[in-house]
Design a protein around this motif. Structure first.
Motif, PDB file in Angstrom:
ATOM      1  N   ASP A  30       3.780 -10.613  -2.136  1.00  0.00           N
ATOM      2  CA  ASP A  30       3.857 -10.804  -3.584  1.00  0.00           C
ATOM      3  C   ASP A  30       2.891  -9.626  -4.589  1.00  0.00           C
ATOM      4  O   ASP A  30       3.478  -9.291  -5.465  1.00  0.00           O
ATOM      5  CB  ASP A  30       2.848 -12.422  -3.892  1.00  0.00           C
ATOM      6  CG  ASP A  30       3.671 -13.664  -3.844  1.00  0.00           C
ATOM      7  OD1 ASP A  30       4.865 -13.335  -3.332  1.00  0.00           O
ATOM      8  OD2 ASP A  30       3.180 -14.600  -3.707  1.00  0.00           O
ATOM      9  N   ILE A  31       1.791  -9.278  -3.968  1.00  0.00           N
ATOM     10  CA  ILE A  31       1.260  -8.107  -4.373  1.00  0.00           C
ATOM     11  C   ILE A  31       2.180  -6.984  -4.385  1.00  0.00           C
ATOM     12  O   ILE A  31       2.091  -6.244  -5.321  1.00  0.00           O
ATOM     13  CB  ILE A  31      -0.229  -8.021  -3.742  1.00  0.00           C
ATOM     14  CG1 ILE A  31      -1.078  -9.224  -3.841  1.00  0.00           C
ATOM     15  CG2 ILE A  31      -0.910  -6.662  -4.170  1.00  0.00           C
ATOM     16  CD1 ILE A  31      -2.324  -9.270  -2.849  1.00  0.00           C
ATOM     17  N   GLY A  32       2.776  -6.683  -3.185  1.00  0.00           N
ATOM     18  CA  GLY A  32       3.765  -5.658  -3.120  1.00  0.00           C
ATOM     19  C   GLY A  32       4.730  -5.680  -4.265  1.00  0.00           C
ATOM     20  O   GLY A  32       5.087  -4.618  -5.096  1.00  0.00           O
ATOM     21  N   THR A  33       5.101  -6.937  -4.513  1.00  0.00           N
ATOM     22  CA  THR A  33       6.377  -7.029  -5.518  1.00  0.00           C
ATOM     23  C   THR A  33       5.731  -6.799  -6.964  1.00  0.00           C
ATOM     24  O   THR A  33       6.381  -6.192  -7.549  1.00  0.00           O
ATOM     25  CB  THR A  33       6.818  -8.559  -5.675  1.00  0.00           C
ATOM     26  OG1 THR A  33       7.196  -8.804  -4.300  1.00  0.00           O
ATOM     27  CG2 THR A  33       7.788  -8.793  -6.433  1.00  0.00           C
ATOM     28  N   MET A  34       4.503  -7.257  -7.295  1.00  0.00           N
ATOM     29  CA  MET A  34       3.958  -7.039  -8.537  1.00  0.00           C
ATOM     30  C   MET A  34       3.690  -5.420  -8.714  1.00  0.00           C
ATOM     31  O   MET A  34       3.894  -4.888  -9.822  1.00  0.00           O
ATOM     32  CB  MET A  34       2.419  -7.660  -8.640  1.00  0.00           C
ATOM     33  CG  MET A  34       2.583  -9.219  -8.831  1.00  0.00           C
ATOM     34  SD  MET A  34       1.272  -9.947  -9.297  1.00  0.00           S
ATOM     35  CE  MET A  34       0.135  -9.835  -7.951  1.00  0.00           C
TER      36      MET A  34
END
Lengths: 530, 404
Positions: A30-34
């Protein structure tokens, strides 16, 4: 980008949904996507700014903007592209791929990871807010000193400089936290059997990047803080009148600024060989040599900083030292080039979009590297320095070497991240448009620089007209081609042909053993590496 | 055959279209005018040849591989065999030796020589000038002949160089705002033209001392091959030796604020005879400008308009409206409408005269740039025009005594 990943976390905890999911997430993907989404948005913002700049430069005379606004655009364009587009893209890939590549369930410090990301949007707001404030008559706009903050101009500047200083502080804290997380993850969470010398090259690239960030970001933070106190609290670090020296700032800034170039490039040097081996269907050539070269470049990068301001004046021995040490970087870099090409040599190559970008990247980054070697020469540098030659040179390293590299990575990993294949035809069109428009934009700038056009001027002498016109037209083509990239990504996230787990025929590595998209907690059972 | 001829025609057409359009365009450095520029061009050409050769060879190998080693041509991936110890050492040492010699011998030695040459500002220099950068104009000051006696230099030449001592003037851009705003056709030397050129004798080595009054600037003439940052509070050095008469143009190369694109450098290289004539004429001109005149208010205001538009309007605007908050308006300003002198006859702190003479914050000091006459003129103008009507006037003599 990864809406489908939600379905994979059934058995664990209750996750908040909607905006709270993203605000509170500690999941590496999720953080990577953000990070990646933020990077893409800021890439478009920074790109829009540069189209304003190129439009103004289309012809001599002032057509669209005043010089003071022009100066704000060039500085904020650079700060956004470096700190809000390129660096977050690399960190986004690190978050997504490092746990997958080393067989870990997540990053080592998930809460720190969340914080690291959520410092970025405020910093982007700090950078751009002064533009809006100026519309309401508050202050005189954003930082107008270029991205380098050189005093005394930055001491003289308006509130835009203060905003930029605080933005850099936040970005710096974010980068250091991200780096600590990556170092801790790589040292502690590798799958059993994966010794350091068996780590994927991308992990190596990032490990060295992380060390460079931890070493140099505090120096930048210190330098801009000194600038802040010079501006508001009567110190004289950079003012000769009080016993300081304006050039000291340049030393401090470039002690960070030169390694920063490698901070932007090392992650790319990590995954490009992986892409090459995948599409050459042949193991990476010279793994050890590449790892040692990455270390050598990392080490050299912190001892060559003064070549950014040869013309500011320094003693002859210092000039010679910085010239020769800079030239020495060509040795490990040549080893890397050799290994990349040897990986392709006698492979069984196919040219899907990631491979096209990787091959184009080698050629264009090669031009950036070779012109860099020429720039190291002190005498000729007196001519190149601060001319359009330098502008062209660093766009070959940072746009071709950085952003086109990142694009190779996006196309390479997008099917793994989303579970869908992107539109291959559109990807290829995007590559060719980008490569051609990029060269058409920046080749004329080499000649402009040689002919004597300085950078950072809003208007120019008539003799420079034709090349500027070509460059501007091509820059618009380059800018609008990127909309294809955005469209392709959006469509790929929404749906498309199902991707297999391995995605690419020749793919090697742990990330390809998981499903596409991977489960929410990547490896629930620890894999082993022989 | 057909393909080839099509290619040839195509290429020919391209050349026909392209060449006239770029006929007088330079693809490399402009024609060198000093020994340093000659050397720089030489080094540049040599380096470009080396790097282009490396690039072409590597690219050729890669392109061969791209076309030959394809899956679509059923090429089967080859497995790289591990090297034997001996060949590993060979394949490491040989490329390293080649690269080391390219870097540090073929490129390194000429580069070393150039650096030494570039930094040698003192040996054999005939004369010295001082260049001061300020926002956004250059100031030139002639410091006379260099102290040491140069072999082959005649006593007369040295005398002429010494006569120039004390010449000091400011060089401003003369391109008009209308040209920049596309309201008037642009001249041939758009943005690269000034009112007072720096005049230097051909063949003499000129040692240049460089400094700045405010922020960083960089004095650059591409044909001279020298560029050096002007750092406030420090002296930096460089040198030029013009090889043939002519006008040489360049500009500031270090971002120095909103006028960065508008501070050109124009240098005129002339023979010693012409230089001598110029020195005499320039000295007379300067002496004349420095004569304290007694003027009426109308004369002051009329002359002040010119001074204002040349020096002040870039920030405070032609109308006096300024660009707040960075550059305050003069119309209705407290400073421009307040008293200048106190009861004791001395000028007040933060008065109009104090601000112009000494500057404050972003406002530069004009003490060294404008003459007594010009300061009196511009102050009187600002107080009685631009929407102000204080009604008083300032005489050059008052400025002169205020300086002391």
């Amino acid at each position: 980008m990864s809406t489908t990943t939600i379905t994979h976390d059934e058995e664990h905890h209750d996750h908040p949904t909607g905006i709270m999911r993203w605000l509170t997430t500690t999941n590496h993907k999720d953080i990577g996507t953000m990070y990646l989404t933020f990077s893409l948005i800021m890439f478009l913002v920074g790109g829009a700014m540069v189209l304003g700049i190129r439009a103004e430069l289309f012809q001599p005379g002032l057509q669209l903007m005043k010089p003071e606004f022009y100066n704000q655009l060039i500085g904020v364009h650079a700060l956004i592209m470096i700190f809000s587009a390129l660096m977050p893209a690399a960190t986004g890939f690190a978050n997504w791929m490092i746990p997958l590549q080393i067989g870990a369930p997540d990053m080592a410090l998930p809460r720190l990871n969340n914080w690291g990301f959520w410092l970025l949007p405020p910093s982007a707001i700090l950078l751009t807010l002064p533009f809006t404030l100026a519309l309401f008559g508050i202050g005189d706009g954003a930082i107008a000193t270029g991205w380098t903050f050189y005093p005394p101009l930055s001491v003289q500047g308006g509130i835009g400089v203060d905003f930029a200083i605080f933005a850099v502080h936040l970005l710096g804290i974010s980068s250091v936290m991200g780096s600590i997380n990556i170092i801790v993850t790589l040292f502690n969470m590798r799958a059993p059997g994966m010794t350091l010398m068996k780590m994927p090259m991308f992990a190596w690239g990032w490990l060295i990047t992380a060390f460079l960030l931890v070493a140099t970001i505090p120096v930048l933070a210190g330098a801009v803080t000194m600038l802040l106190t010079d501006r508001h609290f009567g110190t004289h670090f950079f003012s000769a009148a009080g016993g300081g020296d304006p050039i000291m700032f340049q030393h401090l800034f470039w002690f960070f600024g030169h390694p920063e170039v490698y901070i932007l490039l090392l992650p790319v040097w990590g995954f490009i060989p992986q892409i090459l081996q995948t599409f050459s269907r042949k193991p990476m050539y010279g793994y050890k040599a590449q790892v040692y070269s990455l270390w050598a470049i990392g080490a050299l990068s912190v001892v060559v900083w003064a070549h950014h301001f040869f013309t500011a004046g320094m003693p002859v021995p210092a000039l010679l030292y910085f010239m020769y040490s800079t030239m020495a970087i060509s040795l490990p870099l040549a080893v890397l080039f050799f290994c990349w090409i040897k990986t392709m040599w006698r492979g069984s190559m196919t040219f899907e979009t990631p491979m096209l970008f990787a091959v184009g990247w080698i050629i264009l980054f090669g031009i950036g590297g070779l012109t860099g070697l020429v720039l190291a020469d002190v005498a000729a540098d007196a001519q190149y320095h601060n001319s359009y030659f330098v502008v062209a040179h660093f766009h070959y390293t940072l746009f071709a070497g950085g952003i086109m590299g990142i694009m190779a990575g996006v196309y390479y990993w997008l099917p793994k991240m989303t579970g869908h294949m992107y539109n291959e035809k559109l990807g290829k069109v995007h590559f060719w448009l980008t490569a051609i428009a990029f060269n058409m934009t920046f080749i004329p700038q080499f000649f402009l620089g040689l002919a004597g056009m300085p950078r950072r001027i809003p208007d120019y002498a008539i003799q420079f007209t034709e090349f500027n016109e070509i460059s501007t037209i091509a820059a618009f083509a380059l800018g609008f081609s990127q909309l294809l990239f955005v469209y392709n990504i959006v469509m790929c996230v929404k749906g498309g042909k199902k991707a297999t787990d391995k995605v690419w025929e020749g793919a090697v590595g742990l990330e390809w053993t998981l499903s596409s998209p991977p489960p929410y907690h990547s490896f629930t059972e620890q894999p082993t590496v022989n | 055959m057909l393909m080839q001829s099509i290619k040839k025609t195509g290429l020919g057409l391209l050349l026909i279209i392209a060449v006239p359009a770029f006929a007088d365009y330079s693809w490399s450095f402009p024609e060198p005018a000093t020994p340093m520029a000659l050397d720089t061009l030489h080094v540049h050409n040599e380096f470009m040849q080396i790097t282009t050769a490396i690039f072409v060879v590597v690219l050729a190998i890669m392109i061969y591989s791209i076309f030959a080693h394809r899956k679509s041509k059923s090429y089967v991936a080859h497995v790289d065999q591990p090297l034997t110890k001996k060949s590993e050492i060979f394949w490491t040492l040989v490329p390293f030796a080649i690269l080391l010699s390219i870097d540090f011998i073929i490129m390194g030695i000429p580069a070393y020589k150039s650096v030494i040459m570039m930094e040698d500002t003192r040996n054999d220099s005939n004369m010295v000038i001082k260049i001061t950068g300020s926002q956004w104009r250059w100031q030139y000051e002639y410091l006379g002949a260099a102290e040491a006696n140069i072999k082959g230099e005649s006593a007369e030449d040295k005398q002429v160089l010494n006569d120039a001592k004390g010449i000091k003037f400011v060089s401003n851009l003369t391109t008009t705002q209308d040209e920049m705003d596309n309201k008037a056709p642009k001249g041939e030397h758009y943005l690269l033209e000034v009112d007072n050129k720096l005049v230097l004798p051909v063949g003499k080595k000129v040692r240049i001392l460089m400094t700045s009054a405010d922020v960083l600037h960089n004095w650059w003439v591409p044909q001279f091959g020298s560029s050096r940052v002007a750092v406030p509070g420090f002296i930096r050095e460089t040198w030029v030796q013009i090889l043939k008469p002519g006008t040489y143009r360049g500009q500031c190369k270090e971002l120095c604020g909103k006028g960065h694109g508008y501070m050109p450098v124009v240098v005129e290289g002339v023979s010693m005879q012409e230089y001598q004539k110029w020195v005499v004429a320039k000295k007379e001109e300067i002496a004349k400008a420095a004569e304290i005149k007694e003027m009426t208010k109308d004369e002051l205001v009329t002359a002040g308009k010119g001074v204002y538009e040349k020096n002040c309007a870039v920030c405070h605007q032609v109308t006096g409206a300024g660009l707040p908050p960075a550059f305050p308006a003069l119309t209705g300003s407290k400073v421009a409408n307040g008293p200048i002198f106190g009861a004791d006859g001395k000028y007040l702190k933060d008065s109009h005269l104090d601000r112009v003479l000494n500057g404050k914050g972003v406002m530069p000091s004009w003490k060294a740039v404008l003459t007594d006459n010009e300061i009196a003129e511009v102050i009187t103008y600002e107080r009685n025009a631009l929407g102000n009507s204080v009604g008083d006037l300032l005489q050059p003599a008052q400025v002169k005594s205020a300086r002391q």
